[in-house]
Write an enzyme that holds these catalytic residues in place. Structure first.
Site, PDB file in Angstrom:
ATOM      1  N   ARG A  52       3.510 -21.978 -31.158  1.00  0.00           N
ATOM      2  CA  ARG A  52       2.216 -21.511 -30.692  1.00  0.00           C
ATOM      3  C   ARG A  52       1.192 -21.584 -31.829  1.00  0.00           C
ATOM      4  O   ARG A  52       0.020 -21.916 -31.620  1.00  0.00           O
ATOM      5  CB  ARG A  52       2.350 -20.081 -30.184  1.00  0.00           C
ATOM      6  CG  ARG A  52       1.201 -19.607 -29.319  1.00  0.00           C
ATOM      7  CD  ARG A  52       1.504 -18.251 -28.714  1.00  0.00           C
ATOM      8  NE  ARG A  52       2.629 -18.293 -27.801  1.00  0.00           N
ATOM      9  CZ  ARG A  52       2.549 -18.666 -26.528  1.00  0.00           C
ATOM     10  NH1 ARG A  52       1.391 -19.045 -26.032  1.00  0.00           N
ATOM     11  NH2 ARG A  52       3.617 -18.658 -25.768  1.00  0.00           N
ATOM     12  N   HIS A  77     -11.029 -12.256 -15.886  1.00  0.00           N
ATOM     13  CA  HIS A  77      -9.717 -11.857 -15.371  1.00  0.00           C
ATOM     14  C   HIS A  77      -9.874 -11.336 -13.944  1.00  0.00           C
ATOM     15  O   HIS A  77     -10.794 -10.555 -13.666  1.00  0.00           O
ATOM     16  CB  HIS A  77      -9.111 -10.768 -16.253  1.00  0.00           C
ATOM     17  CG  HIS A  77      -7.743 -10.343 -15.836  1.00  0.00           C
ATOM     18  ND1 HIS A  77      -6.626 -11.130 -16.033  1.00  0.00           N
ATOM     19  CD2 HIS A  77      -7.303  -9.229 -15.193  1.00  0.00           C
ATOM     20  CE1 HIS A  77      -5.568 -10.517 -15.554  1.00  0.00           C
ATOM     21  NE2 HIS A  77      -5.948  -9.365 -15.030  1.00  0.00           N
ATOM     22  N   SER A 126     -13.258  -9.108 -13.884  1.00  0.00           N
ATOM     23  CA  SER A 126     -13.840  -8.555 -15.116  1.00  0.00           C
ATOM     24  C   SER A 126     -14.066  -9.669 -16.131  1.00  0.00           C
ATOM     25  O   SER A 126     -13.199 -10.523 -16.326  1.00  0.00           O
ATOM     26  CB  SER A 126     -12.896  -7.519 -15.751  1.00  0.00           C
ATOM     27  OG  SER A 126     -12.534  -6.510 -14.837  1.00  0.00           O
ATOM     28  N   ASN A 146     -13.425 -14.045 -21.743  1.00  0.00           N
ATOM     29  CA  ASN A 146     -12.450 -14.416 -20.727  1.00  0.00           C
ATOM     30  C   ASN A 146     -12.826 -13.738 -19.416  1.00  0.00           C
ATOM     31  O   ASN A 146     -13.478 -12.686 -19.414  1.00  0.00           O
ATOM     32  CB  ASN A 146     -11.044 -13.978 -21.148  1.00  0.00           C
ATOM     33  CG  ASN A 146      -9.985 -14.385 -20.144  1.00  0.00           C
ATOM     34  OD1 ASN A 146      -9.958 -15.531 -19.687  1.00  0.00           O
ATOM     35  ND2 ASN A 146      -9.114 -13.464 -19.780  1.00  0.00           N
ATOM     36  N   ASP A 152      -5.530  -9.318 -22.073  1.00  0.00           N
ATOM     37  CA  ASP A 152      -6.443  -8.760 -21.062  1.00  0.00           C
ATOM     38  C   ASP A 152      -6.903  -7.352 -21.431  1.00  0.00           C
ATOM     39  O   ASP A 152      -7.248  -6.558 -20.550  1.00  0.00           O
ATOM     40  CB  ASP A 152      -5.780  -8.743 -19.678  1.00  0.00           C
ATOM     41  CG  ASP A 152      -5.374 -10.130 -19.201  1.00  0.00           C
ATOM     42  OD1 ASP A 152      -6.081 -11.098 -19.531  1.00  0.00           O
ATOM     43  OD2 ASP A 152      -4.345 -10.249 -18.507  1.00  0.00           O
TER      44      ASP A 152
END
Length: 238
Positions: A82, A126, A153, A124, A162
């Site tokens: 990653r 969500h 959101s 982001n 999140d």
């Protein structure tokens, strides 16, 4: 008239560069399309400099190319960790010198080093009213719990999944006969309203993440951000 006088007469002050954003996607890119449409109507506050996907089959890449936006594929499976993928992603992003990074259905958990690099400059969206239903399968979980309201959101990204500070939410009423598909579609229409709006506020310098949390026009936002009720979003907005 001397050459120097001619130069002075013709000189125009340099205009400030437009704000730039890079959008990260993994799939169909419907929120990307909402951002593209907002830019086309001069309602985004800046320009989409590039779209980057970790999947070569993401339809959002087609949307980007049709809009004349540079589209880059960076397959995550070609990297052995990653950290290695995120390091490569940083190089691609920084090549476009964005003011803002926008995650639009980017299905990758980002490393803390990556998140810290773009702290306060990454948003982001969500599909839930955070902090409820972090993670996946939000609509099914909301229906299983029998909630009366669900929604979406927009939040600043931190290394807590999140869990970053929320800027804006939009609620929808859950109908008794809703199934997962119907609820997901209704939430998605709200996403297409609040994401371009929030991005525009950031690009205009109105929305900022401070040490005390998000602020809009220098005013602190409530813990759950600004919330639009179902009545706040009309059919004309969709």
């Amino acid at each position: 008239m001397s050459d120097s006088e001619t130069f002075d007469q013709d000189f125009q002050p340099e205009q400030p560069d437009r704000q730039r954003l890079v959008v990260l996607i993994s799939g169909s890119g419907s929120n990307l399309q909402a951002l593209i449409d907002a830019e086309a109507h001069d309602e985004l506050g800046g320009e989409i400099a590039a779209v980057i996907s970790n999947r070569g089959d993401a339809y959002g890449l087609v949307r980007a190319r049709e809009a004349g936006i540079p589209a880059v594929v960076l397959p995550h499976h070609e990297y052995d960790s990653r950290e290695a993928f995120d390091a490569a992603l940083v190089k691609v992003i920084d090549r476009h010198a964005p003011d803002l990074i926008v995650l639009a259905g980017f299905m990758r958990i980002l490393t803390p080093a990556f998140v810290q690099r773009y702290h306060g400059r990454m948003l982001n969206i969500h599909p839930s009213l955070l902090p409820a239903y972090r993670g996946l399968n939000t609509h099914a979980r909301a229906l299983a719990d029998g909630v009366s309201e669900h929604g979406a959101s927009v939040h600043f990204v931190t290394d807590e999944l999140d869990g970053g500070p929320v800027a804006v939410q939009a609620a929808v009423t859950v109908a008794p006969d809703d199934d997962e598909a119907a609820l997901a579609e209704r939430v998605l229409t709200r996403e297409h309203v609040i994401y371009p709006m929030t991005v525009r506020w950031f690009m205009q310098g109105r929305l900022k993440l401070t040490a005390d949390g998000p602020r809009l026009d220098s005013h602190p936002l409530p813990a759950g951000g600004l919330r639009l009720s179902p009545e706040d979003v009309t059919e004309e907005d969709l």
